[in-house]
Write a protein that holds these residues in place. Structure first.
Motif, PDB file in Angstrom:
ATOM      1  N   LEU A  79      26.600  38.575  28.804  1.00 34.89           N
ATOM      2  CA  LEU A  79      26.679  37.204  29.151  1.00 34.89           C
ATOM      3  C   LEU A  79      27.324  36.630  30.707  1.00 34.89           C
ATOM      4  N   PHE A  80      28.755  37.230  29.696  1.00 29.38           N
ATOM      5  CA  PHE A  80      29.335  36.163  31.185  1.00 29.38           C
ATOM      6  C   PHE A  80      28.920  36.368  32.429  1.00 29.38           C
ATOM      7  N   ALA A  81      28.858  37.968  32.358  1.00 27.72           N
ATOM      8  CA  ALA A  81      28.028  38.623  34.231  1.00 27.72           C
ATOM      9  C   ALA A  81      26.746  38.073  34.798  1.00 27.72           C
ATOM     10  N   ALA A 117      27.868  34.869  35.841  1.00 24.29           N
ATOM     11  CA  ALA A 117      28.264  34.550  37.693  1.00 24.29           C
ATOM     12  C   ALA A 117      27.711  35.403  38.510  1.00 24.29           C
ATOM     13  N   TRP A 118      26.421  35.568  38.386  1.00 19.28           N
ATOM     14  CA  TRP A 118      25.323  36.089  39.639  1.00 19.28           C
ATOM     15  C   TRP A 118      24.671  34.801  39.474  1.00 19.28           C
ATOM     16  N   ALA A 128      25.893  31.891  39.552  1.00 21.05           N
ATOM     17  CA  ALA A 128      26.646  30.524  40.050  1.00 21.05           C
ATOM     18  C   ALA A 128      27.020  31.466  41.192  1.00 21.05           C
ATOM     19  N   ARG A 129      26.297  32.183  41.512  1.00 22.23           N
ATOM     20  CA  ARG A 129      27.205  33.534  42.680  1.00 22.23           C
ATOM     21  C   ARG A 129      27.468  31.993  44.271  1.00 22.23           C
ATOM     22  N   THR A 130      26.178  30.754  44.470  1.00 27.39           N
ATOM     23  CA  THR A 130      26.612  29.670  45.120  1.00 27.39           C
ATOM     24  C   THR A 130      28.337  29.514  44.917  1.00 27.39           C
ATOM     25  N   ARG A 131      28.532  29.411  43.905  1.00 24.24           N
ATOM     26  CA  ARG A 131      29.637  28.584  43.828  1.00 24.24           C
ATOM     27  C   ARG A 131      30.767  28.959  43.285  1.00 24.24           C
ATOM     28  N   PRO A 132      31.908  29.934  44.331  1.00 22.97           N
ATOM     29  CA  PRO A 132      32.859  30.230  44.014  1.00 22.97           C
ATOM     30  C   PRO A 132      33.638  30.224  43.339  1.00 22.97           C
ATOM     31  N   GLY A 192      34.129  32.976  40.166  1.00 18.27           N
ATOM     32  CA  GLY A 192      35.043  33.415  39.758  1.00 18.27           C
ATOM     33  C   GLY A 192      35.978  33.036  38.403  1.00 18.27           C
ATOM     34  N   ILE A 193      35.588  32.468  37.544  1.00 16.30           N
ATOM     35  CA  ILE A 193      36.070  31.725  36.422  1.00 16.30           C
ATOM     36  C   ILE A 193      35.115  33.116  35.692  1.00 16.30           C
TER      37      ILE A 193
END
Length: 382
Positions: free
Chosen positions: A75-77, A80-81, A83-87, A91-92
């Motif tokens: 889920l978190f992975a 993260a994908w 949110a790839r445009t929001r560093p 990262g979180i």
């Protein structure tokens, strides 16, 4: 203005000044996190998060389920994908995924080992293959892969035991033997936060320790040993032969230290020498770890490169540096196998292979990213 009103104004002014002086911790944390992401240092925190997951797993009061951390990791992975445009958000999410992945890796490691642990002191008749023989100044210690535990219940019979004998046994690794032993559960930590021998024994697959009672008898094996058992037995026999030769040539505790640094066999040392080295805080010198692995890899790298450089044709037309790195990788792997492939040596080997692999890929070898990759590999494997 009354005295009460004046006091109220003074208190309000004090609160305003305190608010102006007190730092905004939330803003500071967000700024520091954004700076880590912007300067591409956030990757170094991923293994820290993974180790945090391992620590959480070990701190659990019972064995946790594995499907939940696996689901949360995925889920978190995925988040993260997305949110790839929001560093910062990416990262979180990556850190959360690493935390759950570390938790999952520790759970999988525990499930993969899962060896029965002895419940109380027992006298047992055992049969099995000798996996390792550690010769001592007086007697020896055997690691036995149990094939038959006699009348011990199958649910309690450990798969592997370590027993000591007061006399040097006439057996070697790979022999199938029968013996009678007094077995007891591995000792837990004596002090809170101290060395937990029971936990280390569990992850080594050792479910009981003890001492032999009577003679050790060699028997014809009921089945052929597996290829891995034969390989491990051959390595242990070679280590013992080399350690005995080094100890015999040099002699004394000096020879025992040399044998330990070459083969990883530390049992030749006398108890006084062990206590002295331990009190001096240099016991790691005789434990195969980063120091020895770095020396071995460096020797292979330098010697092979110098030899190849003797040929102008090779030196000018071929990547002899990469060839030397490959030779050093093979030499480090052989040294790890020859010294018993202990946990400390495996960790040093992983770090060494990553550094030398960077040389093969024309990347900088000594970087913090390589250290982070090594830690991640250790968390995943160990």
């Amino acid at each position: 203005m009354t005295t009460q009103a004046r006091a109220g104004l003074v208190a309000a002014a004090g609160r305003l000044s305190a608010a102006a002086v007190a730092p905004d911790w939330r803003k500071l944390f967000a700024g520091a996190l954004a700076r880590e992401v912007e300067e591409r240092r956030f990757f170094l925190w991923i293994p820290v998060a993974a180790m945090g997951g391992v620590a959480l797993n070990l701190a659990a009061d019972r064995e946790p389920v594995l499907w939940l951390p696996a689901l949360l990791t995925a889920l978190f992975a995925a988040l993260a994908w997305l949110a790839r445009t929001r560093p910062l958000a990416r990262g979180i999410m990556i850190a959360a995924a690493a935390l759950c992945a570390g938790f999952l890796a520790m759970g999988l490691r525990t499930a993969r080992v899962e060896t029965p642990m002895l419940d109380h002191v027992r006298i047992a008749s055992l049969q099995g293959f000798v996996e390792e023989v550690d010769i001592r100044p007086v007697g020896a210690r055997l690691t036995l892969a149990v094939a038959d535990a006699g009348d011990m219940p199958a649910s309690l019979a450990p798969r592997r035991v370590r027993v000591t004998t007061r006399q040097t046994p006439n057996v070697a690794a790979g022999d199938y033997v029968s013996l009678k032993a007094r077995l007891l559960p591995p000792s837990p930590a004596v002090l809170p936060g101290g060395y937990d021998f029971a936990r280390d024994a569990y992850f080594a697959g050792v479910g009981a320790v003890g001492s032999t009672l009577g003679a050790i008898v060699r028997l014809p094996p009921p089945r052929d040993a597996s290829w891995s058992q034969r390989l491990e037995a051959a390595i242990d026999q070679a280590r013992n032969r080399l350690a005995l030769r080094v100890d015999a040539i040099i002699g004394g505790d000096e020879g025992a230290i040399a044998a330990a640094m070459v083969t990883g066999k530390r049992d030749f040392l006398s108890n006084d020498a062990k206590d002295l080295i331990r009190e001096a805080g240099i016991f790691h010198i005789i434990t195969i770890s980063g120091v020895q692995m770095t020396l071995v890899a460096g020797i292979f790298f330098v010697v092979v490169r110098r030899l190849l450089a003797l040929s102008p044709t090779l030196a000018l037309n071929y990547p002899i540096k990469k060839w030397s790195a490959g030779a050093a990788m093979l030499g480090s792997l052989a040294y790890d196998l020859a010294t018993g492939s202990r946990v400390g040596a495996e960790r040093a080997l992983i770090m060494t292979l990553i550094v030398l692999g960077a040389v093969l890929l024309d990347r900088r070898a000594l970087t913090m990213r390589n250290l982070a990759l090594a830690v991640l590999a250790i968390v995943a494997i160990e």
